[in-house]
Design a protein around this motif. Structure first.
Motif, short mmCIF file in Angstrom:
data_model
loop_
_atom_site.label_atom_id
_atom_site.label_comp_id
_atom_site.label_asym_id
_atom_site.label_seq_id
_atom_site.Cartn_x
_atom_site.Cartn_y
_atom_site.Cartn_z
N GLY A 25 35.64 40.94 45.78
CA GLY A 25 35.08 41.23 47.08
C GLY A 25 36.08 41.81 48.06
N PHE A 26 35.69 41.88 49.32
CA PHE A 26 36.53 42.45 50.37
C PHE A 26 37.84 41.68 50.52
CE2 PHE A 26 37.97 41.90 54.77
CZ PHE A 26 38.40 43.20 55.02
N VAL A 47 36.29 42.62 31.46
CA VAL A 47 36.69 43.87 32.09
C VAL A 47 37.04 43.58 33.55
CG1 VAL A 47 36.03 46.23 32.69
CG2 VAL A 47 35.17 45.19 30.57
N LEU A 48 38.28 43.87 33.92
CA LEU A 48 38.76 43.66 35.29
C LEU A 48 39.11 45.00 35.91
CD1 LEU A 48 41.09 40.82 34.13
CD2 LEU A 48 39.36 40.43 35.89
N PHE A 49 38.95 45.13 37.20
CA PHE A 49 39.30 46.37 37.88
C PHE A 49 39.48 46.10 39.36
CE2 PHE A 49 34.79 46.03 38.49
CZ PHE A 49 34.50 46.67 39.68
N ASP A 50 40.08 47.06 40.06
CA ASP A 50 40.24 46.99 41.51
C ASP A 50 39.38 48.07 42.15
OD1 ASP A 50 42.19 44.92 41.48
OD2 ASP A 50 43.76 46.38 41.05
N HIS A 51 38.67 47.71 43.19
CA HIS A 51 37.96 48.74 43.95
C HIS A 51 38.97 49.67 44.59
CE1 HIS A 51 34.05 46.96 43.44
NE2 HIS A 51 34.48 45.79 43.89
N ARG A 87 28.03 48.64 27.07
CA ARG A 87 26.60 48.35 27.09
C ARG A 87 26.39 46.84 27.10
NH1 ARG A 87 23.77 52.97 26.39
NH2 ARG A 87 24.96 54.75 25.60
N ASP A 88 25.21 46.44 27.50
CA ASP A 88 24.89 45.01 27.60
C ASP A 88 25.92 44.27 28.44
OD1 ASP A 88 22.60 45.27 26.00
OD2 ASP A 88 23.80 45.13 24.18
N VAL A 89 26.33 44.90 29.52
CA VAL A 89 27.35 44.34 30.40
C VAL A 89 26.75 43.22 31.25
CG1 VAL A 89 28.92 44.84 32.33
CG2 VAL A 89 28.56 46.54 30.51
N VAL A 90 27.50 42.11 31.35
CA VAL A 90 27.18 41.07 32.32
C VAL A 90 28.08 41.31 33.52
CG1 VAL A 90 27.10 38.61 32.81
CG2 VAL A 90 26.58 39.44 30.50
N PHE A 91 27.50 41.78 34.60
CA PHE A 91 28.27 42.11 35.80
C PHE A 91 28.32 40.89 36.70
CE2 PHE A 91 28.91 43.49 40.12
CZ PHE A 91 29.87 44.50 40.02
N VAL A 92 29.55 40.49 37.07
CA VAL A 92 29.75 39.36 37.97
C VAL A 92 30.39 39.89 39.25
CG1 VAL A 92 30.80 37.09 38.28
CG2 VAL A 92 30.12 37.85 35.98
N GLY A 93 29.67 39.83 40.34
CA GLY A 93 30.17 40.34 41.61
C GLY A 93 30.38 39.23 42.61
N HIS A 94 31.56 39.20 43.22
CA HIS A 94 31.85 38.20 44.24
C HIS A 94 31.61 38.77 45.64
CE1 HIS A 94 34.99 36.31 47.02
NE2 HIS A 94 34.04 35.42 46.90
N SER A 95 30.91 38.02 46.48
CA SER A 95 30.71 38.38 47.87
C SER A 95 30.08 39.77 47.99
CB SER A 95 32.04 38.28 48.63
OG SER A 95 31.86 38.35 50.02
#
Length: 266
Positions: A25-26, A47-51, A87-95
């Motif tokens: 998140g922010f 899978v990790l990444f930075d905005h 494919r078949d991604v489980v997306f976990v988003g914080h805030s």
């Protein structure tokens, strides 16, 4: 620009496991997922990444105009998924990243298996019967404070956001994350975060969704979690009995268990 460079993409864990994509998140970066990641890597491909504008993302990719709303952040998520052919991604988003996930999944549901929204808020500003937790004046004051003294704002806000007065080391971890973010980029992302209204986008979600909120959260109170749950058809709601807005840092074992349990659920 290669998305691995642009968004500082890292892939760790079980190569043949279900794909779990963790989105910060922010004011954060992928490092705040470290305690959750270490609990997932044995069973999942993480899978990790930075905005763009945060962490180790490429400074050359930053553009204030492009990143003035959440659509471009969602586009970046889709670019990563498409470039890596996930494919078949489980997306976990914080805030705020939970709403970035809502937008990405609504645009390309065929790429995603499930969606986990961790302490989400589709709108921070009260509106009629909707209670986001803040008035417009509150948000304007917050943004003005951030704009005038970002480092001072970070030091004041981190303890409030983390919500763990008995664990000052966690507050320091969040403050350090804020301070690693370029102030100019932080201001733009803050405006996109706190002024966005994604309530109407919730009904666009068509994949199985888990809403995870915290029992005591000053940024996204329980009423907000219930609102998100009620407006995403078929979603589940799990409330963690913890304080603060960042359970991936303060309660990583509970957060990882919620993610893993939902992935395993048929």
């Amino acid at each position: 620009m290669n998305v691995r460079v642009k968004n500082n993409v890292r892939i760790v864990g079980a190569a043949d496991g279900p794909v779990v994509m963790l989105s910060h998140g922010f004011g954060c970066d992928q490092s705040l997922w470290s305690s959750v990641t270490e609990r997932l890597v044995a069973s999942f491909k993480v899978v990790l990444f930075d905005h763009v504008g945060a962490g180790g993302s490429s400074p050359d990719a930053w553009d204030a105009g492009k990143y003035a709303d959440l659509e471009q952040y969602a586009r970046d998520v889709l670019d990563i998924v498409e470039e890596l052919d996930l494919r078949d991604v489980v997306f976990v988003g914080h805030s705020v990243a939970s709403m970035i996930g809502v937008l990405a999944v609504a645009e390309a549901p065929e790429r995603f298996a499930k969606l986990v929204l961790l302490t989400p808020s589709p709108c921070y500003i009260d509106d009629g019967d909707y209670r986001g937790g803040f008035t417009r004046a509150d948000i304007d004051e917050l943004l003005d404070s951030l704009d005038s003294n970002y480092l001072g704002w970070s030091a004041v806000m981190a303890p409030t956001i983390m919500g763990t007065p008995d664990r000052p080391e966690l507050q320091e971890q969040l403050t350090d994350s804020f301070c690693r973010t370029d102030p100019a980029a932080a201001k733009v992302f803050a405006m996109a975060t706190f002024l966005s209204d994604n309530r109407a986008d919730l009904e666009r979600v068509t994949v199985p969704t888990l809403v995870v909120d915290c029992a005591r959260d000053t940024l996204a109170p329980p009423d907000v979690g219930r609102y998100v749950h009620h407006n995403i058809a078929g979603s589940a709601l799990q409330t963690l009995d913890v304080s603060g807005h960042c359970p991936q840092v303060s309660a990583p074992e509970l957060t990882a268990a919620a993610i893993a349990g939902f992935v395993a659920r048929s």
